[in-house]
Design a protein around this motif. Structure first.
Motif, PDB file in Angstrom:
ATOM      1  N   VAL A 143      25.018 -10.518  34.543  1.00  0.00           N
ATOM      2  CA  VAL A 143      26.154 -11.180  33.898  1.00  0.00           C
ATOM      3  C   VAL A 143      26.759 -10.262  32.856  1.00  0.00           C
ATOM      4  O   VAL A 143      27.982 -10.125  32.752  1.00  0.00           O
ATOM      5  N   ASP A 144      25.894  -9.612  32.102  1.00  0.00           N
ATOM      6  CA  ASP A 144      26.372  -8.719  31.064  1.00  0.00           C
ATOM      7  C   ASP A 144      27.207  -7.587  31.655  1.00  0.00           C
ATOM      8  O   ASP A 144      28.302  -7.289  31.183  1.00  0.00           O
ATOM      9  N   TYR A 168      26.462 -17.124  38.787  1.00  0.00           N
ATOM     10  CA  TYR A 168      26.254 -18.471  38.271  1.00  0.00           C
ATOM     11  C   TYR A 168      25.985 -19.457  39.393  1.00  0.00           C
ATOM     12  O   TYR A 168      25.213 -20.396  39.223  1.00  0.00           O
ATOM     13  N   LEU A 173      30.551 -12.531  38.784  1.00  0.00           N
ATOM     14  CA  LEU A 173      30.106 -13.505  37.780  1.00  0.00           C
ATOM     15  C   LEU A 173      29.960 -14.886  38.410  1.00  0.00           C
ATOM     16  O   LEU A 173      28.968 -15.585  38.201  1.00  0.00           O
ATOM     17  N   LYS A 209      17.419  -9.618  40.662  1.00  0.00           N
ATOM     18  CA  LYS A 209      17.220 -10.942  40.064  1.00  0.00           C
ATOM     19  C   LYS A 209      17.195 -10.890  38.540  1.00  0.00           C
ATOM     20  O   LYS A 209      16.574 -11.730  37.886  1.00  0.00           O
ATOM     21  N   ASN A 210      17.811  -9.874  37.993  1.00  0.00           N
ATOM     22  CA  ASN A 210      17.914  -9.818  36.537  1.00  0.00           C
ATOM     23  C   ASN A 210      19.262 -10.407  36.151  1.00  0.00           C
ATOM     24  O   ASN A 210      20.252  -9.720  35.953  1.00  0.00           O
ATOM     25  N   ILE A 211      19.269 -11.735  36.047  1.00  0.00           N
ATOM     26  CA  ILE A 211      20.541 -12.431  35.900  1.00  0.00           C
ATOM     27  C   ILE A 211      21.279 -12.065  34.612  1.00  0.00           C
ATOM     28  O   ILE A 211      22.457 -11.704  34.663  1.00  0.00           O
ATOM     29  N   PRO A 212      20.620 -12.133  33.466  1.00  0.00           N
ATOM     30  CA  PRO A 212      21.390 -11.830  32.252  1.00  0.00           C
ATOM     31  C   PRO A 212      21.990 -10.438  32.277  1.00  0.00           C
ATOM     32  O   PRO A 212      23.139 -10.253  31.861  1.00  0.00           O
ATOM     33  N   TYR A 258      34.975 -18.809  37.116  1.00  0.00           N
ATOM     34  CA  TYR A 258      35.082 -17.388  37.439  1.00  0.00           C
ATOM     35  C   TYR A 258      35.753 -17.181  38.786  1.00  0.00           C
ATOM     36  O   TYR A 258      36.567 -16.281  38.948  1.00  0.00           O
ATOM     37  N   ASP A 281      35.833  -7.216  30.710  1.00  0.00           N
ATOM     38  CA  ASP A 281      36.458  -6.977  29.414  1.00  0.00           C
ATOM     39  C   ASP A 281      37.152  -5.622  29.348  1.00  0.00           C
ATOM     40  O   ASP A 281      38.045  -5.431  28.532  1.00  0.00           O
ATOM     41  N   ARG A 322      30.475  -8.837  32.924  1.00  0.00           N
ATOM     42  CA  ARG A 322      31.351  -9.243  31.830  1.00  0.00           C
ATOM     43  C   ARG A 322      31.976  -8.021  31.170  1.00  0.00           C
ATOM     44  O   ARG A 322      33.126  -8.035  30.757  1.00  0.00           O
ATOM     45  N   ARG A 323      31.198  -6.923  31.106  1.00  0.00           N
ATOM     46  CA  ARG A 323      31.759  -5.726  30.496  1.00  0.00           C
ATOM     47  C   ARG A 323      32.886  -5.174  31.373  1.00  0.00           C
ATOM     48  O   ARG A 323      33.916  -4.735  30.863  1.00  0.00           O
ATOM     49  N   MET A 325      22.496 -19.465  40.258  1.00  0.00           N
ATOM     50  CA  MET A 325      21.636 -20.148  39.301  1.00  0.00           C
ATOM     51  C   MET A 325      21.749 -21.661  39.408  1.00  0.00           C
ATOM     52  O   MET A 325      21.194 -22.380  38.584  1.00  0.00           O
ATOM     53  N   GLY A 344      27.524   2.079  21.183  1.00  0.00           N
ATOM     54  CA  GLY A 344      27.957   1.293  22.340  1.00  0.00           C
ATOM     55  C   GLY A 344      26.757   0.752  23.071  1.00  0.00           C
ATOM     56  O   GLY A 344      25.623   0.964  22.651  1.00  0.00           O
ATOM     57  N   PRO A 345      27.010   0.074  24.163  1.00  0.00           N
ATOM     58  CA  PRO A 345      25.882  -0.468  24.926  1.00  0.00           C
ATOM     59  C   PRO A 345      24.999   0.624  25.513  1.00  0.00           C
ATOM     60  O   PRO A 345      23.843   0.387  25.799  1.00  0.00           O
TER      61      PRO A 345
END
Lengths: 437, 901
Positions: free
Chosen positions: A251-252, A275, A271, A245-248, A287, A259, A255-256, A278, A6-7
């Motif tokens: 988002v990750d 965006y 989310l 400021k760790n955007i990805p 979103y 989901d 998003r989890r 950004m 898993g992650p």
């Protein structure tokens, strides 16, 4: 049974024996040689295999023949994602059913219904901590933080070692920025059991409030390692990543969360905000739309969406107005909507609407006894508007109120008043002249 | 059970490999014979060897062939011996009924390996060198088997059971013989039928993904960016569809061996047991993405979605699956699913997964590459017909990529905007391109959409050139070529009265752009052939082999099944009268095949369309309709609209000529409907539709209505700067006046059209206008016949060289009429001067089925014959005249033919 990566390390398991299990259980069920617990097991297998409707039927059978198996109820609840599917269940009357319904309503975001059910149940089970906590949950969803705090204080008095649901209490304390109370709570759960996801989450919240985001993320991570489907930890971790400021990563994380449970409007909102940060307002709209759909009565969401439309790049002002109007109807706490509405209408050249909203905004500020630049702005606009409408009495009233403030507006008000006086002294004489003989 | 034994390097022993081992045993039995038993010649033996080599090379393929497939291949490769092979293979497989059998089997296999210890090598013996390809394969199999736990062996046994059973159930001829053997197993097999064993090796996959991530290796995955981009474009005249990977060899074979539907079937629950390494899955996904983009409808929405969902469940970190889901729902027009999956994919991958973009020097990696998400979202909106949203999103993409200084993305985005602008036409953009449109505001002056498009194109081209994005450069060149072709150029910014206002299309520019692009394409082609495709290449191996081997056996299959088409055979050998057609047609055909080799069906369709149009103009409708039938079969669902459009155009022309005006009008109306689709109004199509409407009215002799339509059309063309169409409309107006008998009124229109044609280098149209002018003069009276004749003669070279059947016939008739009405001309002196063109015209018009004109030609012929006293010929001509008049009166008789198409 095989573990997957898993992650956050190995977590998920895929069971390869489901088919044979299902076959065995279904023959047992056909021959009526299965007890309620077997039925529950069968329901689990079916759910895992993805045959939801059959799973629902089997679980209903299970709870009808043995109502005290709460796991069966909660599995059943996880299969009822719409109110229709909930209503279509054929359940025997039993007090367990009330517990089930209350919890299901909660999950379907019907908080008032859920609250009513729980308060009803509280009459029977007066000393149940569980019901207390659930009531707190419902009130939390209704954003009644004061009551929630009181309930939790009470709960902790009755059950000092309680860890369940305490993460929500920590959220309340976080929102109210009670540093010491939060740290006290964190310490307490830490002493009780530091390897509970809730404990880690509370500690994460504490560090977040202290502005130590790295540490906070570490604890949220730990919470997620303990329970990777821990929804609020994902969302909260997303918030932390945004702060860092760790955007990805943010988002990750969001998003989890989405989901895991696509009804988590906070994560959708997160989310969208990410965006928007950004500089992708149009992308963010998708979103915000999701979150607003899930929580149509939250003014913050509407305002966020409106601000997207309101950006310089998009400047889709009509849509923005619609969103602000929704926000204003949802008891907008921060009072952004009315002010923006007034301004937008003014910019679009609709003085009546602008005046209407300025007035509303002003009334609201009066009711809350708030002062500030918005008040001055509203007064000034209303004064000029009524003057232009030749309703001098109102205009004068606003002008005199403006005189109480310092700054350039005071001078403007004075000149307005002067202008009105001269105009008024002229008008009667003109009227006389124009009187018909 | 979590601590499962990992097979080395993801090489797991599977039933297919066991089959290969059995075949290896046949190839090199441990017995010492120079030529093993079943083989009658060394060539046969070698052929099996080659086949085995191919099989072992392709053993890393994601989808292993099932037994029946293997049997089929064997049948093709081994010719006469196949029965024996297949028998041996199946009986050997089904004889494995206990774990111990497997142990013994692999012990036996060890025997066929020659080793250093085997001592003296006898000359004749076939021995597998342990270092050879086959030997290595065998050794890996044995090793993999030895590493299996007992449980693993049991699983393998079950799988072999499945593997045999499936094949046997699908080929009935063997069922009877083998059922007895496997009967005892059958029940046991049933038990496990639905069992899901895929995960055996799955840990490996996620591990590899992690490893890749940490190495931050870029995986070429969005290599398609420009392709999706241009895949959307339907109407562009000539457009490149760049296929970065897979040479032409692959293309030819792929449709033959592995039809895409077949691959998806392989994945169905009870046979998808052999998922393997990340490498292979990436390859598989890549292939599927290619397939979808080439021909979206070949993948069925639900079954592929099912596969992807399963994949996702098993490999939750393989985000690419979301992208495939996006593609899948996109090409099946499922808007919401596409939107959802697009967002999900980019949320997870942050746009950084596998881009063929060089990461910029500045360390903005932390940010992610969400501008790419915007680019895709924009293209998606465009594809779904939301140009407004698309433009909004693309504008945002431009801003964000500028902020992130992602020049590559910027170039692509600009290209996407260009495409969109040229696609949705002028009328619908003008509202959108207001204040919100930023990319070109730096120019500061409000430009027309066309100019804006030009500026954007140049910007994108320049960026693409500086970034060395060859595909983008190529497609930009082509887009520019199209732009040059369709738009009249004028100085971009002209100030004051002195600025030259020369309006010209520039054919040289078009050619230059085309040449530049084709040059780049060839350069790109040679470059890409050296690239190896990840994962996919192992599949290619077997497919390629299949072609030369199978060609002997299955040549007839090849003819119908593969892309080298029947159409080509149809068109090429027919010796064509006009050398023009041959030249143009073959150039189109060449281009069509070039596109096909390149793998773009939409461009191929375009080329076909052009070819069919030429067929219609030069060879008449029968051939055109026959060709369209073939094209329709070929592009059944792909770019349906273009073929449909062509069909409508042809039907309209045909009906006009047949005199079937009601039907013509109906077809024309349908065209009009097509013009205003969801994507906005297609101006070109709209003008065409109303032009056709006017022509229909003219044919019905409703002159004033026709004139009204033509006039409003002219106004529209003028408003939107459609200069080429202007010339056409003017010519039509002249025609209307000519037909209505007002030749004097027609003259100015014809002259205006002529001057338009002159300034835009529209040579053929100019010839046609000259002809109309001549006809007008002629109808003014016989004293103008000489002038008319000289005009016609001046236009003749152009008309005969490039004109279609109709134009030529009209010119011939006009020439004859000039002679006939010239008072100084005497038929008796030189009858052939008149009769020759009339004959020629009548032949051409009969081919064209243009009854009205044909009747006129025959009428004139009959009169001439009458004058000459040749009564037999006169009667013949009169009969033909009557026939055509009858056909013109009752067009219904011919409808049947039309409706059958």
């Amino acid at each position: 049974m095989i573990e997957l990566e898993g992650p956050l390390g190995k977590s998920d398991a895929v069971n390869r024996e489901l088919v044979s299990l299902e076959r065995e259980l279904s023959t047992l069920r056909k021959n009526a040689a299965i007890d309620p617990f077997g039925l529950y097991l069968y329901g689990l297998v079916l759910k895992e295999k993805g045959s939801d409707s059959l799973a629902r039927t089997v679980l209903v059978e299970a709870v009808n023949s043995y109502p005290w198996n709460w796991n069966a109820w909660s599995e059943l609840q996880s299969l009822c994602t719409t109110i229709d599917s909930l209503n279509s269940l054929n359940l025997n009357n039993h007090w367990m059913k009330d517990f089930f319904l209350a919890s299901a309503y909660q999950e379907l975001r019907m908080h008032n219904e859920s609250l009513a059910k729980y308060e009803n149940l509280l009459g029977t089970f007066g000393f149940s901590n569980y019901i207390q906590a659930e009531i707190a949950k419902a009130r939390y969803s209704l954003r009644e933080f004061e009551q929630v705090e009181a309930i939790f204080e009470e709960l902790l008095r009755n059950d000092p070692y309680r860890v369940e649901d305490m993460d929500m209490y920590s959220n309340v304390l976080y929102a109210k920025e009670c540093f010491s109370a939060l740290s006290y709570l964190a310490h307490r759960v830490f002493m009780t059991d530091k390897y509970r996801p809730e404990s880690c989450c509370i500690i994460g919240n504490y560090y977040s409030l202290k502005g130590q985001h790295e540490k906070s993320v570490m604890y949220f991570r730990r919470a997620l390692k303990l329970n990777k489907n821990y929804l609020s930890a994902w969302t909260l971790m997303g918030h932390e990543f945004v702060e860092m400021k760790n955007i990805p990563a943010a988002v990750d994380a969001y998003r989890r969360a989405v989901d895991i449970n696509s009804c988590d409007y906070r994560a959708w909102y997160g989310l969208g905000q990410t965006y928007e940060m950004m500089g992708m307002p149009f992308y963010a709209l998708h979103y915000f739309r999701k979150s607003v759909f899930l929580q149509p009565n939250d003014s913050r969401l509407w305002i966020a969406m409106a601000q997207c439309y309101d950006t310089e790049r998009l400047s889709m002002l009509e849509e923005a107005i619609k969103c602000y109007r929704r926000a204003a109807n949802c008891n907008d706490r921060e009072a952004i909507a009315l002010h923006r509405l007034a301004k937008l209408h003014y910019e679009l050249g609709r003085p009546e609407e602008a005046a209407f909203y300025y007035k509303k905004d002003m009334e609201r500020m009066e009711a809350e006894e708030r002062e500030g630049p918005n008040m001055v702005e509203a007064l000034l606009y209303l004064a000029t508007y009524y003057k232009a409408q030749k309703r001098f009495e109102e205009a004068e009233a606003y002008c005199t109120r403006l005189l109480d403030y310092t700054g350039p507006e005071k001078e403007t008000a004075k000149s307005l008043l002067r202008g009105m006086r001269t105009a008024q002294s002229n008008i009667p004489s003109m009227d006389v002249e124009h009187l018909p003989p | 059970m979590a601590g499962i034994v990992k097979p080395p390097g993801a090489f797991a022993i599977t039933p297919h490999k066991v089959s290969v081992c059995i075949l290896l045993q046949i190839y090199a039995p441990s017995v010492q014979i120079s030529l093993p038993f079943p083989f009658s010649s060394v060539a046969q033996h070698n052929r099996l060897g080659l086949f085995l080599l191919a099989l072992t090379k392709s053993c890393d393929d994601i989808l292993e062939p099932k037994l029946d497939e293997l049997i089929r291949q064997l049948r093709e490769v081994c010719g006469l011996l196949h029965d024996w092979f297949i028998d041996h293979l199946t009986s050997r497989l089904s004889s494995i009924s206990s774990p111990d059998d497997l142990f013994n089997f692999f012990t036996d296999m060890r025997g066929i390996l020659g080793g250093p210890e085997s001592g003296v090598m006898e000359d004749d013996q076939v021995i597998l060198d342990p270092g050879s390809n086959l030997g290595m394969f065998l050794r890996r199999c044995i090793l993999a088997f030895n590493l299996l736990s007992f449980e693993g062996v049991c699983h393998l046994l079950t799988n072999i059971g499945h593997y045999c059973k499936e094949a046997l159930s699908s080929c009935p001829s063997y069922e009877a013989t083998c059922l007895e053997d496997s009967n005892s197993n059958l029940e046991a097999l049933l038990e496990y039928e639905n069992m899901d064993l895929e995960n055996l090796v799955f840990e490996k996959v996620t591990e590899e993904i992690e490893a890749r991530k940490s190495a931050s290796e870029t995986v070429p995955f969005h290599l398609h960016a420009p392709q999706t981009l241009f895949g959307l474009v339907e109407d562009i005249e000539v457009l490149v569809d760049v296929k970065p990977k897979q040479g032409d060899k692959d293309r030819e074979a792929s449709s033959y061996v592995h039809p895409p539907n077949d691959t998806s079937r392989d994945f169905e629950p009870n046979c998808g047991i052999f998922l393997r390494s990340n490498w292979q899955i990436q390859g598989y996904l890549q292939e599927q993405a290619d397939a979808i983009e080439k021909n979206g409808s070949c993948v069925s929405l639900n079954s592929f979605e099912l596969i992807l969902r399963r994949l996702h469940k098993l490999a939750p970190e393989l985000h690419r699956v979301h992208f495939l889901r996006y593609l899948n729902s996109l090409c099946h027009d499922d808007y919401f699913a596409a939107l959802e999956n697009l967002h999900r994919y980019f949320d997870y991958s942050a746009g950084t997964e596998g881009i063929d973009i060089v990461p910029p020097a500045s360390g903005c990696n932390n940010f992610g590459r969400y501008e790419i998400a915007l680019l895709f979202l924009g293209m998606m909106h465009f594809r779904f017909g939301h140009p407004k949203q698309a433009l909004e999103v693309l504008t945002e993409a431009v801003c964000v990529s500028q902020q992130q200084s992602n020049d590559t993305c910027l170039a692509f985005t600009l290209a996407a905007v260009c495409n969109m602008l040229s696609e949705i036409g002028v009328s619908s953009t003008s509202g959108i391109l207001g204040s919100s449109f930023s990319p070109s505001t730096s120019i500061g002056i409000s430009l027309s959409v066309q100019q804006q498009l030009f500026v954007l194109l140049r910007g994108s081209l320049k960026r693409a050139e500086s970034l060395k994005l060859k595909r983008l450069v190529t497609s930009n060149h082509l887009a520019k070529a199209k732009f040059d072709l369709t738009h009249v150029q004028r100085p971009l910014l002209s100030f004051g009265p002195k600025a030259s206002m020369k309006l010209k299309t520039c054919p040289i520019n078009v050619c230059k752009e085309l040449r530049l692009s084709s040059h780049l394409i060839s350069e790109f082609g040679s470059e890409s052939s050296t690239m190896t495709t990840d994962g996919a290449f192992s599949t290619v191996w077997l497919k390629n082999l299949q072609n030369p081997l199978g060609s002997v056996v299955s040549s007839q299959e090849n003819g119908s099944g593969s892309n080298t088409n029947a159409f080509q055979f149809y068109a090429q050998p027919s010796s064509i009268p006009g050398s023009v057609l041959q030249l143009i047609g073959s150039s189109y055909l060449l281009r069509a095949t070039a596109w096909e080799i390149y793998g773009s069906s939409s461009d191929a369709a375009l080329a076909y369309v052009k070819l069919i149009q030429h067929l219609a103009v030069f060879r008449g409708y029968k051939e055109a309709f026959a060709a369209i039938k073939i094209a329709e079969e070929k592009f059944l669902s792909v770019s349906k609209s273009r073929i449909l459009l062509l069909k409508l155009q042809l039907l309209h022309e045909h009906n006009l000529h047949l005199g079937n005006l009601k039907l013509a009008q109906k077809v024309c109306d349908e065209l009009g409907v097509l013009a205003s689709s969801v994507t906005g109004v297609d101006m070109e199509l709209k003008t065409e539709a109303s032009l056709r409407h006017a022509r229909t009215l003219l044919a019905a002799n409703q002159f004033s209505e026709a004139a009204a339509v033509a006039h409003s059309l002219f106004c529209m063309c003028y408003k939107f700067n459609l200069q080429v169409e202007n010339a056409t409309v003017l010519l039509l107006l002249a025609e209307i006046h000519k037909r209505s008998g007002n030749a004097v009124l027609g003259l100015p229109y014809a002259l205006a059209s002529l001057s338009f044609c002159q300034s835009f280098n529209l040579d053929l149209l100019r010839a046609s206008a000259t002809l109309t002018l001549a006809e007008l003069w002629l109808s003014l009276g016989s004293n103008h016949a000489k002038r008319a004749l000289s005009l016609i003669h001046g236009a003749f070279p152009m008309i005969l060289g490039h004109g279609g059947l109709e134009l030529c016939a009209r010119a011939y008739i006009a020439e004859a009429k000039c002679y006939l009405s010239d008072p100084s001309f005497s038929v008796f002196d030189n009858p052939e001067v008149v009769l020759n063109p009339l004959r020629q015209a009548s032949i051409e018009l009969q081919v064209l089925e243009y009854h009205e004109l044909a009747a006129e030609a025959f009428y004139l012929m009959a009169i001439v014959f009458h004058k000459l006293g040749q009564f037999e010929e006169r009667e013949e001509a009169a009969a033909s005249f009557q026939k055509h008049m009858m056909a013109l009166e009752n067009p219904q008789q011919e409808q049947r033919f039309l409706f059958n198409i």
